[in-house]
Design a protein around this motif. Structure first.
Motif, PDB file in Angstrom:
ATOM      1  N   HIS A 178       0.815  -1.211   0.000  1.00  0.00           N
ATOM      2  CA  HIS A 178       0.000   0.000   0.000  1.00  0.00           C
ATOM      3  C   HIS A 178       0.852   1.266   0.000  1.00  0.00           C
ATOM      4  CE1 HIS A 178      -3.543  -2.460   0.180  1.00  0.00           C
ATOM      5  NE2 HIS A 178      -2.970  -3.156   1.155  1.00  0.00           N
ATOM      6  N   CYS A 210      -7.241   0.912  -5.310  1.00  0.00           N
ATOM      7  CA  CYS A 210      -6.744  -0.266  -4.588  1.00  0.00           C
ATOM      8  C   CYS A 210      -7.849  -0.789  -3.661  1.00  0.00           C
ATOM      9  CB  CYS A 210      -5.504   0.130  -3.785  1.00  0.00           C
ATOM     10  SG  CYS A 210      -4.812  -1.199  -2.790  1.00  0.00           S
ATOM     11  N   CYS A 266      -7.726  -1.173  -0.673  1.00  0.00           N
ATOM     12  CA  CYS A 266      -7.696  -0.458   0.607  1.00  0.00           C
ATOM     13  C   CYS A 266      -8.455   0.869   0.539  1.00  0.00           C
ATOM     14  CB  CYS A 266      -6.249  -0.208   1.035  1.00  0.00           C
ATOM     15  SG  CYS A 266      -5.417   1.077   0.092  1.00  0.00           S
ATOM     16  N   CYS A 278      -1.779   2.468  -5.249  1.00  0.00           N
ATOM     17  CA  CYS A 278      -0.919   1.661  -4.374  1.00  0.00           C
ATOM     18  C   CYS A 278      -0.109   0.687  -5.225  1.00  0.00           C
ATOM     19  CB  CYS A 278      -1.749   0.836  -3.399  1.00  0.00           C
ATOM     20  SG  CYS A 278      -2.618   1.798  -2.165  1.00  0.00           S
TER      21      CYS A 278
HETATM   22 ZN   LIG Z   1      -3.760   0.115  -1.133  1.00  0.00          ZN
END
Ligand SMILES: [Zn+2]
Length: 422
Positions: free
Chosen positions: A223, A233, A235, A240
């Protein structure tokens, strides 16, 4: 005593008394206990210095074992390691449903298979290398967002099933332990180990010590932002590293390209079906110098190289070890990463740096996880090598309540302990 015996391999009672500082009188009892447990065996007599010649004892690394497991979303692997930490047997299973339950079921199958190859009571414990952020004290995978797993009590599940102690750490850290003990990190003071598969994580060893915190959230290299407005991403951020480099991204890029024309080689290998592109197809396409595959891998290698160059600037490691499914399938990525690091890292930070592919293959993570258990039990799993310091935590099976400070040979019969208590 066991630690000295495992290091020296062949010892007499007076060697043991001298090196441990224990009284000669109490040494007889200790040695007899170890002989009874099969950990030492008499191999003959040594030279006499006047009196009766001393009995010589040999350390038996195959008297006890640990099982190491890698828990993965696409496959699990396991090794049976002896007291030297040497894998003497291994097993792999690949699966396609990626829930934590499936992975645990596969891990249990592998554990049962390996366990059946050693005598009952000879299994010291199980070490697990798990994806995501792990709480080693509870043996719980707190969160593996790349896989959609959270709150998985893998330590307790396996401890309850196998009735032995279980230690759980992040799989990149387990890989780093293995590389330090048996792989590319053996001669390095500081090294960084990257696993590239569904996600990207780093295990970092600085001056012989595994870098960690209890939640295991260091090393989340996947990340690191590479392109501020890059692809989304898992996340929630954009650009990332693992939104640009993971196994799924690489396969997706090539499939996408095929939908817009692709190349002759890819067409031949898949019959024109993008859904049939997998790592084996890419391996073959690369061997045939397919321009699409080469372009995607050049780009991926360069992104990965940029991330690693940042790490090199920060830590100046002696070695960077690349492992994980993507690297195993496409080892030429290592050269591409190396090239980018040489271009981008501060020359002084990269001086003397070696960038290598892991040679431990499927065994890497399980071997590191097993070493963790062996090290905690008696510190005999790292004979003749530097000891790496790992997290000092372990999950026990419920209701057998083994003490952490128990002696190794008093500790290896959880089944018997359980029976007594019942
Ligand atoms: Zn990420």
């Amino acid at each position: 005593v066991l630690e000295v015996a495992s290091r020296r391999r062949v010892v007499s009672r007076s060697d043991l008394a001298r090196e441990t500082g224990l009284a000669k009188a109490s040494m007889s009892e200790v040695v007899d206990g170890l002989v009874a447990d099969g950990l030492l065996r008499v191999i003959g007599e040594g030279p006499s210095n006047g009196g009766r010649p001393p009995l010589l004892y040999e350390f038996n690394p195959n008297a006890r074992f640990a099982i190491g497991v890698e828990l993965g979303d696409r496959g699990c692997s396991a090794v049976l390691a002896n007291l030297d930490g040497v894998p003497i047997d291994s097993a792999v299973s690949e699966h396609h449903t990626s829930t934590a339950e499936t992975a645990i079921a596969h891990a249990i199958e592998l554990i049962d298979r390996l366990r059946s190859r050693v005598p009952a009571g000879a299994l010291l414990g199980i070490g697990v290398g798990a994806p995501g952020q792990v709480d080693p004290a509870l043996g719980v995978i707190e969160s593996a967002p790349d896989l959609g797993w959270s709150g998985v009590p893998v330590g307790q599940r396996l401890a309850d099933h196998a009735r032995v102690r279980v230690a759980v750490i992040n799989r990149a850290k387990a890989q780093a332990l293995a590389e330090g003990l048996r792989g590319a990190g053996q001669t390095a003071g500081s090294f960084v180990c990257l696993t590239v598969s569904t996600g990207i994580a780093a295990g970092i060893v600085l001056d012989g010590r595994l870098l960690h915190d209890l939640a295991g959230s260091d090393g989340e290299l996947g990340h690191m932002t590479i392109i501020p407005d890059g692809p989304l991403c898992a996340c929630g951020n954009r650009g990332c590293l693992q939104a640009l480099v993971s196994e799924q991204v690489v396969l997706g890029r090539v499939r996408e390209d095929m939908r817009f024309g692709g190349s002759r080689v890819l067409f031949d290998l898949t019959g024109g079906r993008p859904d049939l592109v997998d790592l084996a197809v890419l391996e073959e396409a690369l061997a045939r110098e397919d321009p699409v595959t080469v372009r995607v891998l050049d780009e991926v290698g360069s992104y990965l190289g940029i991330a690693v160059a940042n790490v090199v600037n920060l830590l100046s490691p002696d070695v960077v070890v690349l492992g994980g499914r993507l690297i195993r399938a496409l080892p030429s990525l290592v050269d591409r990463v190396d090239e980018t690091i040489r271009k981008r890292a501060v020359p002084r930070a990269a001086r003397g740096l070696r960038v290598v592919a892991s040679q431990l293959g499927w065994d890497a993570v399980p071997t590191g996880a097993a070493a963790l258990v062996l090290g905690q039990v008696s510190e005999v799993g790292m004979v003749g090598q530097r000891r790496l310091k790992g997290p000092d935590t372990v999950v026990h099976p419920r209701s057998t309540a083994l003490g952490r400070g128990d002696t190794p040979h008093g500790d290896v019969r959880p089944a018997a302990t359980a029976r007594r208590r019942r």
